[in-house]
Design a protein around this motif. Structure first.
Motif, PDB file in Angstrom:
ATOM      1  N   ALA A  60       0.832  -1.200   0.000  1.00  0.00           N
ATOM      2  CA  ALA A  60       0.000   0.000   0.000  1.00  0.00           C
ATOM      3  C   ALA A  60       0.866   1.249   0.000  1.00  0.00           C
ATOM      4  CB  ALA A  60      -0.926   0.014   1.216  1.00  0.00           C
ATOM      5  N   LEU A  61       0.274   2.344  -0.478  1.00  0.00           N
ATOM      6  CA  LEU A  61       0.920   3.657  -0.416  1.00  0.00           C
ATOM      7  C   LEU A  61      -0.108   4.678   0.029  1.00  0.00           C
ATOM      8  CD1 LEU A  61       3.421   5.348  -2.792  1.00  0.00           C
ATOM      9  CD2 LEU A  61       1.268   6.534  -2.290  1.00  0.00           C
ATOM     10  N   LEU A  62       0.339   5.641   0.832  1.00  0.00           N
ATOM     11  CA  LEU A  62      -0.512   6.744   1.269  1.00  0.00           C
ATOM     12  C   LEU A  62       0.228   8.044   1.004  1.00  0.00           C
ATOM     13  CD1 LEU A  62      -3.207   7.445   2.451  1.00  0.00           C
ATOM     14  CD2 LEU A  62      -2.306   7.066   4.740  1.00  0.00           C
ATOM     15  N   SER A  63      -0.344   8.866   0.096  1.00  0.00           N
ATOM     16  CA  SER A  63       0.365  10.049  -0.398  1.00  0.00           C
ATOM     17  C   SER A  63       0.083  11.315   0.396  1.00  0.00           C
ATOM     18  CB  SER A  63      -0.033  10.290  -1.864  1.00  0.00           C
ATOM     19  OG  SER A  63      -1.433  10.530  -1.959  1.00  0.00           O
ATOM     20  N   GLY A  64      -1.124  11.483   0.876  1.00  0.00           N
ATOM     21  CA  GLY A  64      -1.466  12.701   1.596  1.00  0.00           C
ATOM     22  C   GLY A  64      -2.914  12.682   2.027  1.00  0.00           C
ATOM     23  N   GLY A  74      -6.387  -2.342   7.130  1.00  0.00           N
ATOM     24  CA  GLY A  74      -6.774  -3.399   6.196  1.00  0.00           C
ATOM     25  C   GLY A  74      -5.612  -4.022   5.446  1.00  0.00           C
ATOM     26  N   ILE A  75      -4.400  -3.480   5.620  1.00  0.00           N
ATOM     27  CA  ILE A  75      -3.232  -4.078   4.974  1.00  0.00           C
ATOM     28  C   ILE A  75      -3.009  -5.470   5.548  1.00  0.00           C
ATOM     29  CG2 ILE A  75      -0.741  -3.849   4.579  1.00  0.00           C
ATOM     30  CD1 ILE A  75      -1.116  -0.806   4.928  1.00  0.00           C
ATOM     31  N   VAL A  76      -2.797  -6.451   4.690  1.00  0.00           N
ATOM     32  CA  VAL A  76      -2.665  -7.828   5.171  1.00  0.00           C
ATOM     33  C   VAL A  76      -1.406  -7.977   6.028  1.00  0.00           C
ATOM     34  CG1 VAL A  76      -3.894  -8.733   3.170  1.00  0.00           C
ATOM     35  CG2 VAL A  76      -1.406  -8.610   3.118  1.00  0.00           C
ATOM     36  N   PRO A  77      -1.424  -8.827   7.043  1.00  0.00           N
ATOM     37  CA  PRO A  77      -0.227  -9.054   7.859  1.00  0.00           C
ATOM     38  C   PRO A  77       0.964  -9.451   6.996  1.00  0.00           C
ATOM     39  CG  PRO A  77      -2.147 -10.072   8.886  1.00  0.00           C
ATOM     40  CD  PRO A  77      -2.589  -9.601   7.522  1.00  0.00           C
ATOM     41  N   GLY A  78       2.110  -8.839   7.276  1.00  0.00           N
ATOM     42  CA  GLY A  78       3.303  -9.091   6.482  1.00  0.00           C
ATOM     43  C   GLY A  78       3.414  -8.187   5.263  1.00  0.00           C
ATOM     44  N   GLY A  79       2.398  -7.360   5.033  1.00  0.00           N
ATOM     45  CA  GLY A  79       2.410  -6.437   3.910  1.00  0.00           C
ATOM     46  C   GLY A  79       3.239  -5.201   4.210  1.00  0.00           C
ATOM     47  N   SER A  80       3.041  -4.157   3.412  1.00  0.00           N
ATOM     48  CA  SER A  80       3.854  -2.947   3.591  1.00  0.00           C
ATOM     49  C   SER A  80       3.039  -1.694   3.330  1.00  0.00           C
ATOM     50  CB  SER A  80       5.061  -2.974   2.638  1.00  0.00           C
ATOM     51  OG  SER A  80       4.647  -2.763   1.298  1.00  0.00           O
ATOM     52  N   ILE A  81       3.485  -0.589   3.935  1.00  0.00           N
ATOM     53  CA  ILE A  81       2.928   0.725   3.656  1.00  0.00           C
ATOM     54  C   ILE A  81       4.079   1.664   3.299  1.00  0.00           C
ATOM     55  CG2 ILE A  81       2.903   1.246   6.142  1.00  0.00           C
ATOM     56  CD1 ILE A  81       0.641   2.792   3.393  1.00  0.00           C
ATOM     57  N   VAL A 133      -0.437  11.947   7.485  1.00  0.00           N
ATOM     58  CA  VAL A 133       0.001  10.625   7.035  1.00  0.00           C
ATOM     59  C   VAL A 133       1.075  10.084   7.961  1.00  0.00           C
ATOM     60  CG1 VAL A 133       1.241   9.400   5.200  1.00  0.00           C
ATOM     61  CG2 VAL A 133      -0.622  10.957   4.625  1.00  0.00           C
ATOM     62  N   LYS A 134       2.054  10.915   8.257  1.00  0.00           N
ATOM     63  CA  LYS A 134       3.174  10.489   9.102  1.00  0.00           C
ATOM     64  C   LYS A 134       2.678  10.036  10.478  1.00  0.00           C
ATOM     65  CE  LYS A 134       7.820  12.107  10.370  1.00  0.00           C
ATOM     66  NZ  LYS A 134       7.850  11.791  11.808  1.00  0.00           N
ATOM     67  N   ALA A 135       1.782  10.809  11.083  1.00  0.00           N
ATOM     68  CA  ALA A 135       1.264  10.461  12.412  1.00  0.00           C
ATOM     69  C   ALA A 135       0.467   9.162  12.371  1.00  0.00           C
ATOM     70  CB  ALA A 135       0.400  11.602  12.941  1.00  0.00           C
ATOM     71  N   LEU A 136      -0.379   9.000  11.347  1.00  0.00           N
ATOM     72  CA  LEU A 136      -1.191   7.789  11.253  1.00  0.00           C
ATOM     73  C   LEU A 136      -0.327   6.545  11.085  1.00  0.00           C
ATOM     74  CD1 LEU A 136      -4.360   8.366   9.011  1.00  0.00           C
ATOM     75  CD2 LEU A 136      -4.269   7.825  11.440  1.00  0.00           C
ATOM     76  N   VAL A 137       0.611   6.607  10.136  1.00  0.00           N
ATOM     77  CA  VAL A 137       1.415   5.421   9.821  1.00  0.00           C
ATOM     78  C   VAL A 137       2.363   5.084  10.951  1.00  0.00           C
ATOM     79  CG1 VAL A 137       3.132   4.456   8.261  1.00  0.00           C
ATOM     80  CG2 VAL A 137       1.216   5.763   7.337  1.00  0.00           C
ATOM     81  N   GLU A 138       3.038   6.077  11.479  1.00  0.00           N
ATOM     82  CA  GLU A 138       4.033   5.799  12.519  1.00  0.00           C
ATOM     83  C   GLU A 138       3.389   5.432  13.846  1.00  0.00           C
ATOM     84  OE1 GLU A 138       6.865   9.015  12.445  1.00  0.00           O
ATOM     85  OE2 GLU A 138       7.536   8.477  10.416  1.00  0.00           O
ATOM     86  N   LYS A 179       7.220  -0.639   6.955  1.00  0.00           N
ATOM     87  CA  LYS A 179       6.931   0.773   6.686  1.00  0.00           C
ATOM     88  C   LYS A 179       8.096   1.388   5.910  1.00  0.00           C
ATOM     89  CE  LYS A 179       4.263   1.103  10.975  1.00  0.00           C
ATOM     90  NZ  LYS A 179       4.109   1.779  12.296  1.00  0.00           N
ATOM     91  N   PHE A 180       7.761   2.009   4.756  1.00  0.00           N
ATOM     92  CA  PHE A 180       8.777   2.618   3.896  1.00  0.00           C
ATOM     93  C   PHE A 180       8.453   4.103   3.708  1.00  0.00           C
ATOM     94  CE2 PHE A 180       8.491  -1.842   2.282  1.00  0.00           C
ATOM     95  CZ  PHE A 180       9.735  -2.266   2.728  1.00  0.00           C
ATOM     96  N   PRO A 181       9.184   4.982   4.403  1.00  0.00           N
ATOM     97  CA  PRO A 181       8.930   6.419   4.259  1.00  0.00           C
ATOM     98  C   PRO A 181       9.565   6.983   2.985  1.00  0.00           C
ATOM     99  CG  PRO A 181      10.715   6.058   5.804  1.00  0.00           C
ATOM    100  CD  PRO A 181      10.223   4.698   5.408  1.00  0.00           C
ATOM    101  N   TYR A 182       8.967   8.040   2.456  1.00  0.00           N
ATOM    102  CA  TYR A 182       9.572   8.738   1.316  1.00  0.00           C
ATOM    103  C   TYR A 182       9.326  10.235   1.441  1.00  0.00           C
ATOM    104  CZ  TYR A 182       4.947   9.154  -1.014  1.00  0.00           C
ATOM    105  OH  TYR A 182       3.645   9.443  -1.330  1.00  0.00           O
ATOM    106  N   ALA A 183      10.145  11.014   0.718  1.00  0.00           N
ATOM    107  CA  ALA A 183      10.032  12.469   0.713  1.00  0.00           C
ATOM    108  C   ALA A 183      10.472  12.979  -0.657  1.00  0.00           C
ATOM    109  CB  ALA A 183      10.889  13.084   1.819  1.00  0.00           C
TER     110      ALA A 183
END
Length: 451
Positions: A182-186, A211-218, A227-232, A240-244
């Motif tokens: 999964a990806l969450l942009s904003g 809803g991301i399946v166990p072992g999956g990624s965001i 976004v940062k607060a929710l994911v972290e 979890k893979f952060p980007y900027a």
């Protein structure tokens, strides 16, 4: 399978119907009105209904599935007949999930950027001839359809829309996909007719992440505080893979991206697009495309349809059209054009067209969105307010909300057309932003001034 579409003419629905038809399923459908290009595309495939309207006798026990479009109301007579017969009924996203149940589901979510990021991913996969199933919310250059389905492809890439699934399924579409990747942009408050508070809107993204399946990624944008607060803050067994936004520079109207191979010229521009590209690169890496391959493909990416689309231009002036309509999108697009063309006069024209943008309680969110423009125009029609059942707003209300001294407000297409026809195009960039059509304004005629 025998599959019937209730509201087959929708942009997403007719693409799904065509994809299932190509896959060998028997498709029928109904709608009360069908516009182009859906009408011609359905007609060429032999799927255009003979008569417009709703016909309960089209629903029979031999159907394996009925797919209910968002355009269809809860009291639709074909829907009532399907319930009476016990025919399985699916919303558009429900059926997509069924098609992707045994695949690795890649879901791109966010209030903004999701169409562009999905487009970037699909462009890279296509460039390297890596097949994947997909559903994207815009027509892409080089792709015949917005939906592609097979039985054999490992991945399915899905644009994760947060709007409702159907008239009888009030869940946001992206809640149904259960992503592996999964990806969450904003996150920027939108669809206030459905999500009346920001907290309620934010909750939909929390449910998406859960809803991301166990072992999956965001993969997530660390430059967006929500976004940062929710994911972290998410406690779940996922990676979890952060980007900027990566480093870049602009030279002579061309954006250059800093890559491991050196500065690479791009065909797109804007800080928000480069931020989107960073997210797309992480997703492609998880799909087996390394960084060098990604950047080579992205050097040829021209952008998603209706996103900062160059309609006409030369060295003297340019005309761009963008799908931007929310405050965050309008601000990002205006700033991007300002940065790309610092020596030219920027004229930004925004149409207030959606339920949210025409809501008096929401208008103040537009403050600052057009500040980067040298001249700012806002267009809306009182008729649009009546159609949406909203309270009247005046040009003075809009002036106060945007808090921009040089703002011009237009409520008639003829007056807007006259203002744009009088525009001096030399050393000017005209940016038209809307999810509508400015009451029927002929943009092709306007483009003639820039050729």
């Amino acid at each position: 399978m025998n599959i019937h579409f209730i509201a087959i003419g929708g942009s997403a629905m007719h693409n799904l119907a065509l994809a299932l038809h190509d896959k060998g399923h028997r498709i029928s459908g109904s709608d009360d009105v069908i516009f182009e290009p859906s009408k011609t595309r359905l007609q060429k495939a032999g799927l255009l209904p003979d008569t417009f309207g709703w016909f309960p006798d089209k629903i029979h026990s031999g159907l394996d599935a009925v797919i209910l479009g968002m355009h269809a109301r809860a009291d639709n007579p074909e829907l009532a007949r399907a319930r009476e017969l016990g025919v399985p009924i699916y919303s558009y996203p429900e059926f997509l999930y069924e098609q992707a149940r045994d695949k690795t589901r890649v879901v791109i979510g966010g209030s903004h950027g999701k169409t562009t990021i999905t487009s970037m991913i699909l462009h890279v996969l296509s460039y390297w001839d890596k097949p994947a199933d997909y559903m994207v919310g815009a027509q892409l250059d080089g792709f015949d359809r917005m939906v592609h389905l097979t039985g054999e492809n490992e991945f399915m890439v899905l644009e994760g829309d947060e709007y409702l699934s159907s008239a009888i399924d009030r869940r946001p579409k992206f809640h149904l996909y259960q992503p592996n990747i999964a990806l969450l942009s904003g996150i920027a408050w939108d669809h206030i007719n459905v999500f009346p508070t920001f907290e309620n809107y934010l909750e939909q993204f929390r449910i998406f992440l859960e809803g991301i399946v166990p072992g999956g990624s965001i993969t997530y944008n660390t430059e967006d505080p929500e976004v940062k607060a929710l994911v972290e803050g998410l406690q779940a067994p996922i990676r979890k893979f952060p980007y900027a936004t990566p480093d870049y520079e602009i030279r002579d109207g061309v954006t250059y991206l800093d890559t491991p191979e050196g500065m690479m010229p791009l065909k797109v521009f804007g800080r928000h697009n480069l931020n989107n590209m960073a997210g797309a690169q992480w997703i492609c890496q998880q799909m087996g495309v390394d960084a060098t391959e990604f950047y080579e493909a992205m050097a040829t990416f021209k952008g998603a349809a209706r996103r900062l689309e160059l309609l006409a231009g030369n060295d003297a002036g340019y005309l761009f059209k963008d799908f931007a309509h929310s405050p965050s999108k309008a601000q990002a697009t205006t700033r991007a054009v300002r940065e790309q063309y610092p020596g030219k006069k920027l004229v930004a024209c925004l149409e207030l067209h959606t339920y949210s943008s025409l809501n008096a309680d929401f208008l103040s969110d537009y403050r600052g969105s057009l500040d980067a423009a040298d001249r700012a125009l806002v267009f809306y029609t009182p008729e649009a307010l009546k159609i949406k059942g909203l309270e009247e707003i005046s040009p003075e209300d809009i002036q106060r909300a945007f808090n921009l001294q040089h703002l011009e407000v237009y409520t008639e297409t003829a007056a807007l057309r006259e203002a744009l026809e009088d525009l001096e195009v030399s050393d000017t960039v005209l940016l038209m932003m809307s999810s509508g059509n400015y009451g029927g304004l002929d943009l092709e005629a306007l483009a003639g001034k820039f050729r």
